[in-house]
Design a protein around this motif. Structure first.
Motif, mmCIF file in Angstrom:
data_model
loop_
_atom_site.group_PDB
_atom_site.id
_atom_site.type_symbol
_atom_site.label_atom_id
_atom_site.label_comp_id
_atom_site.label_asym_id
_atom_site.label_seq_id
_atom_site.Cartn_x
_atom_site.Cartn_y
_atom_site.Cartn_z
ATOM 1 N N ARG A 120 13.538 75.047 30.035
ATOM 2 C CA ARG A 120 13.076 76.551 30.087
ATOM 3 C C ARG A 120 12.006 76.910 29.235
ATOM 4 N N THR A 121 11.793 76.395 28.223
ATOM 5 C CA THR A 121 10.817 76.594 27.155
ATOM 6 C C THR A 121 9.471 76.221 27.630
ATOM 7 N N ARG A 122 9.359 74.945 28.135
ATOM 8 C CA ARG A 122 8.426 74.422 28.701
ATOM 9 C C ARG A 122 7.705 75.273 29.713
ATOM 10 N N ASP A 123 8.627 75.808 30.622
ATOM 11 C CA ASP A 123 8.373 76.649 31.779
ATOM 12 C C ASP A 123 7.563 78.071 31.284
ATOM 13 N N ASP A 124 8.434 78.566 30.402
ATOM 14 C CA ASP A 124 8.035 79.651 29.745
ATOM 15 C C ASP A 124 6.483 79.681 29.109
ATOM 16 N N LEU A 125 6.385 78.463 28.291
ATOM 17 C CA LEU A 125 4.966 78.044 27.692
ATOM 18 C C LEU A 125 3.899 77.914 28.640
ATOM 19 N N GLY A 126 4.352 77.416 29.719
ATOM 20 C CA GLY A 126 3.444 77.102 30.945
ATOM 21 C C GLY A 126 2.211 78.178 31.314
ATOM 22 N N GLU A 127 2.829 79.531 31.022
ATOM 23 C CA GLU A 127 2.210 80.793 31.198
ATOM 24 C C GLU A 127 1.169 81.274 30.094
ATOM 25 N N PHE A 128 1.129 80.421 29.089
ATOM 26 C CA PHE A 128 0.328 80.695 27.889
ATOM 27 C C PHE A 128 -1.047 79.773 27.962
ATOM 28 N N GLY A 129 -2.224 80.157 27.637
ATOM 29 C CA GLY A 129 -3.299 79.533 27.273
ATOM 30 C C GLY A 129 -3.224 78.500 26.285
ATOM 31 N N ASP A 130 -4.185 77.648 26.086
ATOM 32 C CA ASP A 130 -4.223 76.832 24.658
ATOM 33 C C ASP A 130 -4.366 77.297 23.528
ATOM 34 N N ALA A 131 -5.230 78.715 23.583
ATOM 35 C CA ALA A 131 -5.347 79.304 22.281
ATOM 36 C C ALA A 131 -4.080 79.962 21.968
ATOM 37 N N GLU A 132 -3.514 80.535 22.904
ATOM 38 C CA GLU A 132 -1.998 81.355 22.717
ATOM 39 C C GLU A 132 -1.064 80.460 22.039
#
Length: 164
Positions: A120-132
């Motif tokens: 779930r966390t990996r999916d959630d973080l998929g929405e964030f760019g590298d800088a974020e």
């Protein structure tokens, strides 16, 4: 106070008094459920995380990592040995010492217990760019250091009554 300052204060308050505490409570609840499913205590799960992250260590150092007395740590280790999650091994550098190391079974069980959250966390973080993502990592590492410093401060004073 100007509007940007008020907005920043509102964001800081949201993070420090709502978001982080709410998340921390959920993490504690999750750890309790994982411990229950593994047939151990929540402190035992902390021990497995410590061993997974830092590798084999002495019972005394392990006790400090999970905030237990050496006697309580011995009972914790006994429970984890009985559950097949850790084993006692001779220290290769000093055969008089014993190290506690996680078993592959113990690591596999913990990994499986948290697999849903990791996904779930990996999916959630998929929405964030590298800088974020770098900003999130920087915040989490800073929060980790601050939390460790506060633990040391509280251990040194051993008094919560005067805490702000």
């Amino acid at each position: 106070m100007t509007e940007p300052d008020a907005s920043r204060e509102a964001l800081l308050a949201e993070v420090t008094t709502d978001v982080v505490p709410s998340w921390a409570i959920l993490v504690v609840q999750l750890n309790n459920l994982v411990a229950e499913r593994l047939g151990v205590t929540d402190t035992d799960v902390q021990c497995l995380h410590v061993l997974g992250r830092h590798g084999p260590t002495t019972p005394g150092i392990l006790a400090k990592h999970v905030n237990l007395t050496t006697g309580s740590a011995s009972r914790m280790i006994d429970r984890l040995v009985a559950a097949g999650c850790v084993r006692r091994v001779a220290d290769p550098h000093d055969r008089r010492k014993v190290l506690i190391e996680p078993t592959q079974e113990g690591l596999d069980r913990v990994t499986a217990a948290y697999a849903g959250l990791v996904a779930r966390t990996r999916d959630d973080l998929g929405e964030f760019g590298d800088a974020e993502l770098r900003t999130i990592v920087r915040f989490m590492r800073t929060a980790e250091r601050s939390t460790a410093a506060e633990i040391q401060r509280l251990r040194a004073t051993d008094d919560l009554k005067g805490a702000p």
